[in-house]
Scaffold this motif. Structure first.
Motif, PDB file in Angstrom:
ATOM      1  N   GLY A 129       0.811  -1.205   0.000  1.00 41.97           N
ATOM      2  CA  GLY A 129       0.000   0.000   0.000  1.00 41.97           C
ATOM      3  C   GLY A 129       0.844   1.255   0.000  1.00 41.97           C
ATOM      4  O   GLY A 129       2.075   1.210  -0.035  1.00 41.97           O
ATOM      5  N   SER A 130       0.169   2.403   0.066  1.00 35.56           N
ATOM      6  CA  SER A 130       0.874   3.685   0.037  1.00 35.56           C
ATOM      7  C   SER A 130       1.576   3.993   1.350  1.00 35.56           C
ATOM      8  O   SER A 130       2.611   4.652   1.369  1.00 35.56           O
ATOM      9  CB  SER A 130      -0.105   4.815  -0.291  1.00 35.56           C
ATOM     10  OG  SER A 130      -0.689   4.619  -1.547  1.00 35.56           O
ATOM     11  N   SER A 131       1.004   3.501   2.460  1.00 41.65           N
ATOM     12  CA  SER A 131       1.571   3.826   3.765  1.00 41.65           C
ATOM     13  C   SER A 131       2.126   2.613   4.496  1.00 41.65           C
ATOM     14  O   SER A 131       2.767   2.776   5.528  1.00 41.65           O
ATOM     15  CB  SER A 131       0.498   4.490   4.650  1.00 41.65           C
ATOM     16  OG  SER A 131      -0.572   3.584   4.885  1.00 41.65           O
ATOM     17  N   ALA A 132       1.890   1.399   3.989  1.00 41.81           N
ATOM     18  CA  ALA A 132       2.349   0.195   4.698  1.00 41.81           C
ATOM     19  C   ALA A 132       2.353  -0.990   3.744  1.00 41.81           C
ATOM     20  O   ALA A 132       1.689  -0.994   2.710  1.00 41.81           O
ATOM     21  CB  ALA A 132       1.448  -0.101   5.899  1.00 41.81           C
ATOM     22  N   GLY A 147       5.123  -0.215   8.336  1.00 39.01           N
ATOM     23  CA  GLY A 147       4.891   1.072   7.699  1.00 39.01           C
ATOM     24  C   GLY A 147       5.899   1.395   6.609  1.00 39.01           C
ATOM     25  O   GLY A 147       7.019   0.891   6.586  1.00 39.01           O
ATOM     26  N   LEU A 148       5.464   2.268   5.679  1.00 39.61           N
ATOM     27  CA  LEU A 148       6.310   2.752   4.593  1.00 39.61           C
ATOM     28  C   LEU A 148       6.467   4.267   4.694  1.00 39.61           C
ATOM     29  O   LEU A 148       5.501   4.963   5.039  1.00 39.61           O
ATOM     30  CB  LEU A 148       5.679   2.431   3.233  1.00 39.61           C
ATOM     31  CG  LEU A 148       5.892   1.046   2.635  1.00 39.61           C
ATOM     32  CD1 LEU A 148       5.086   0.917   1.349  1.00 39.61           C
ATOM     33  CD2 LEU A 148       7.360   0.800   2.339  1.00 39.61           C
ATOM     34  N   PRO A 149       7.627   4.802   4.384  1.00 42.31           N
ATOM     35  CA  PRO A 149       7.755   6.272   4.344  1.00 42.31           C
ATOM     36  C   PRO A 149       6.985   6.849   3.169  1.00 42.31           C
ATOM     37  O   PRO A 149       6.787   6.184   2.149  1.00 42.31           O
ATOM     38  CB  PRO A 149       9.270   6.479   4.179  1.00 42.31           C
ATOM     39  CG  PRO A 149       9.764   5.222   3.558  1.00 42.31           C
ATOM     40  CD  PRO A 149       8.897   4.120   4.097  1.00 42.31           C
ATOM     41  N   SER A 150       6.562   8.093   3.310  1.00 41.94           N
ATOM     42  CA  SER A 150       5.803   8.755   2.255  1.00 41.94           C
ATOM     43  C   SER A 150       6.625   8.852   0.980  1.00 41.94           C
ATOM     44  O   SER A 150       7.816   9.157   1.011  1.00 41.94           O
ATOM     45  CB  SER A 150       5.390  10.161   2.714  1.00 41.94           C
ATOM     46  OG  SER A 150       4.710  10.850   1.687  1.00 41.94           O
ATOM     47  N   GLY A 151       5.985   8.560  -0.162  1.00 44.94           N
ATOM     48  CA  GLY A 151       6.642   8.672  -1.459  1.00 44.94           C
ATOM     49  C   GLY A 151       7.242   7.388  -1.983  1.00 44.94           C
ATOM     50  O   GLY A 151       7.621   7.327  -3.159  1.00 44.94           O
ATOM     51  N   ALA A 152       7.339   6.344  -1.173  1.00 41.36           N
ATOM     52  CA  ALA A 152       7.889   5.073  -1.657  1.00 41.36           C
ATOM     53  C   ALA A 152       6.929   4.390  -2.618  1.00 41.36           C
ATOM     54  O   ALA A 152       7.339   3.746  -3.586  1.00 41.36           O
ATOM     55  CB  ALA A 152       8.210   4.147  -0.481  1.00 41.36           C
ATOM     56  N   VAL A 153       5.624   4.528  -2.349  1.00 40.97           N
ATOM     57  CA  VAL A 153       4.573   4.003  -3.219  1.00 40.97           C
ATOM     58  C   VAL A 153       3.576   5.132  -3.455  1.00 40.97           C
ATOM     59  O   VAL A 153       3.065   5.713  -2.498  1.00 40.97           O
ATOM     60  CB  VAL A 153       3.859   2.783  -2.594  1.00 40.97           C
ATOM     61  CG1 VAL A 153       2.725   2.311  -3.485  1.00 40.97           C
ATOM     62  CG2 VAL A 153       4.848   1.649  -2.347  1.00 40.97           C
ATOM     63  N   VAL A 154       3.313   5.447  -4.721  1.00 44.51           N
ATOM     64  CA  VAL A 154       2.430   6.566  -5.066  1.00 44.51           C
ATOM     65  C   VAL A 154       1.368   6.063  -6.034  1.00 44.51           C
ATOM     66  O   VAL A 154       1.680   5.463  -7.058  1.00 44.51           O
ATOM     67  CB  VAL A 154       3.212   7.731  -5.705  1.00 44.51           C
ATOM     68  CG1 VAL A 154       2.267   8.857  -6.094  1.00 44.51           C
ATOM     69  CG2 VAL A 154       4.273   8.237  -4.743  1.00 44.51           C
TER      70      VAL A 154
END
Length: 551
Positions: free
Chosen positions: A11-14, A36-43
């Protein structure tokens, strides 16, 4: 059949993964984890930074202690196409061959840039205009570059995709259709992407992704109240006592974004209803991290009395001890639907399994396995020869011949693997450069056609004194909104009626919209008139030169 299956949702955030044990009479959810994922890794559903995503996947596997590194991967976003089509009635093998040439009419992705799969939904008695028997299929297509970025992240994390499924279809697996389900809309609201999937009598009918999600709600609260995003997220979900002073402020801060989200979802469902044959939507099923937002369900319902329910993906499986406390389990019920649905892909009947895993990836894997098996065979034969060294000379010669043959086959296979790796590297570099060109051309305006269209729409008595044109940003052009603006100063004979004729003519020009007239000055007795006019460009004004570039 008993087997373990792991569904992976990026997902965008995780990143989230669910492992299910598929048994004869039921399925057990054995493990679930989220990182969790940092912002911008998946857009917008696409992996932008494979290295960052790979690191998150490694941490996910450490946290989840999953039993395998083979997964069913889910993909979503604007470069994933899922739609129905009526095609000539053929067997599956002939239909697949036909679609390799004819699918371009069904999906808005050049076939050389897409991977697709299909499922036969209905074999009816209908015919086409030429009297040929037809059948209805569900076709899924994904852009090659999107898949490549996802698979690159998996490879760097040491994972292997056994299938690539459409995440919207995975959502439907966690909500078995009831006998009287009618028309159901499943809405999954993530941090940056919202997916709307509609099915009728259990059959997928419509899928669309919206570039809006709960992240805007959280950002609005954090900005208005000057708090950390984690606190804003808690306030958004109402996970604080009712007397908390900031709760009312948080609800006010996200009011406009919440209304925008509700309006976009309702507009999407209205579009489906305007195109479809059938009754209204009977049930609205919501899931995703943002589905826990206070007031979201009421905003999505609007003024209708549609039945709204939250999806519980754990209702279709038996839960093992997941090691989650009560609050974490409640959040998992809202965020795990896609991962659980992907894991259930293996439980589907073979004829219903759709996968857009690139064929060259599967072929490379088969080549590597053959090379390994051949090398193992060589080692085994060599050991056997050493063990039976006292056998007859003829038998030894025969076994040596087999060894040489196996070695030659292994060398040939290894050469193919090396060649494929070189070709893949070249393709990656060429695609990256083509992507830069394509990005530069996005939003390019065809000024010649625009000016020609304006001249054709002008009354004969008008003439343009000055002209200015401004192109909008690439992102706004891709989203389908205004792509720029034009300002002109005009003069002509005929008084004010000629100004009205100008406005009327531009309404017929599809390249412009929202025309305004200012500064009208008219001479006495209805003579010459001068005025200034501004108008906005529409997506029809684009040159679309970027379509000729295939990354």
């Amino acid at each position: 059949m008993e087997a373990n299956s792991i569904g992976l949702d990026i997902g965008s955030s995780a990143v989230r993964a669910a492992e299910i044990r598929i048994e004869r009479h039921h399925c057990r959810l054995r493990r679930y984890a989220q990182v969790g994922l940092p912002s911008g890794a998946v857009v917008d559903g696409e992996v932008v930074n494979p290295l960052v995503v790979a690191e998150a996947l490694r941490r996910l596997w450490d946290a989840g202690d999953f039993s395998s590194r083979k997964v069913v991967l889910g993909v979503s976003g604007h470069r994933l196409i899922v739609r129905q089509a009526d095609v000539p009635a053929l067997n599956e093998e002939d239909l697949r061959s036909s679609l390799r040439f004819d699918a371009q009419e069904l999906i808005p992705i050049p076939m050389e840039d897409a991977h697709f799969d299909f499922q036969i939904l209905e074999r009816g008695d209908s015919t086409d205009d030429d009297g040929r028997a037809t059948m209805r299929i569900l076709i899924v297509a994904a852009h090659r570059e999107m898949l490549k970025a996802h698979l690159a992240a998996l490879e760097q994390a040491g994972l292997e995709a056994v299938a690539v499924d459409a995440s919207p279809l995975a959502l439907m697996r966690v909500v078995p259709p009831a006998a009287d389900s009618g028309v159901e809309a499943i809405v999954s609201i993530g941090a940056e992407l919202t997916t709307v999937a509609v099915r009728q009598a259990g059959i997928p009918r419509f899928i669309r992704s919206l570039a809006i999600g709960g992240g805007k709600l959280t950002a609005g609260i954090a900005s208005a109240l000057h708090v950390e995003p984690a606190i804003a997220e808690t306030l958004k979900r109402g996970a604080v006592p009712n007397g908390t002073p900031q709760l009312a402020q948080a609800r006010k801060a996200m009011g406009s974004e919440l209304r925008d989200l509700g309006e976009d979802v309702r507009a999407t469902m209205d579009f489906f209803l305007s195109q479809a044959v059938g009754g209204p939507i009977d049930r609205l099923l919501i899931t995703g991290g943002a589905s826990m937002t206070v007031g979201l369900a009421e905003e999505l319902a609007g003024t209708t009395d549609v039945d709204i329910r939250r999806i519980d993906p754990f209702a279709v499986v038996t839960l093992d001890d997941l090691g989650l406390d009560e609050d974490a389990l409640r959040r998992a019920r809202a965020t795990s639907a896609t991962a659980v649905g992907l894991a259930l892909w293996t439980a589907d009947a073979p004829g219903r399994r759709l996968s857009v895993l690139p064929g060259d990836v599967a072929e490379a894997r088969r080549t590597r396995r053959l090379a390994i098996l051949a090398a193992a065979g060589v080692a085994g034969v060599a050991g056997l020869l050493a063990f039976v060294g006292g056998a007859e000379a003829v038998a030894v010669h025969l076994e040596r011949s087999k060894v040489h043959e196996a070695q030659a086959k292994a060398a040939s296979l290894q050469a193919k693997v090396t060649q494929l790796q070189v070709e893949t590297a070249i393709h990656t570099r060429v695609a990256a450069r083509a992507h830069l060109v394509k990005s530069a051309l996005q939003g390019d305006v065809d000024w010649v056609s625009v000016i020609s269209g304006i001249q054709n729409s002008m009354p004969a008595s008008l003439q343009i004194e000055s002209f200015t044109g401004t192109r909008g940003s690439t992102s706004s052009a891709s989203s389908g909104s205004s792509t720029g603006s034009i300002g002109v100063s005009l003069t002509g004979n005929g008084g004010l009626p000629v100004t009205a004729a100008w406005l009327d003519g531009l309404q017929k020009d599809p390249s412009v919209q929202g025309t305004w007239v200012t500064g009208i000055a008219e001479t006495t007795n209805g003579g010459a008139v001068t005025f200034a006019s501004t108008t906005s460009l529409t997506p029809n004004a684009l040159s679309h030169r970027d379509r000729g570039v295939n990354p």
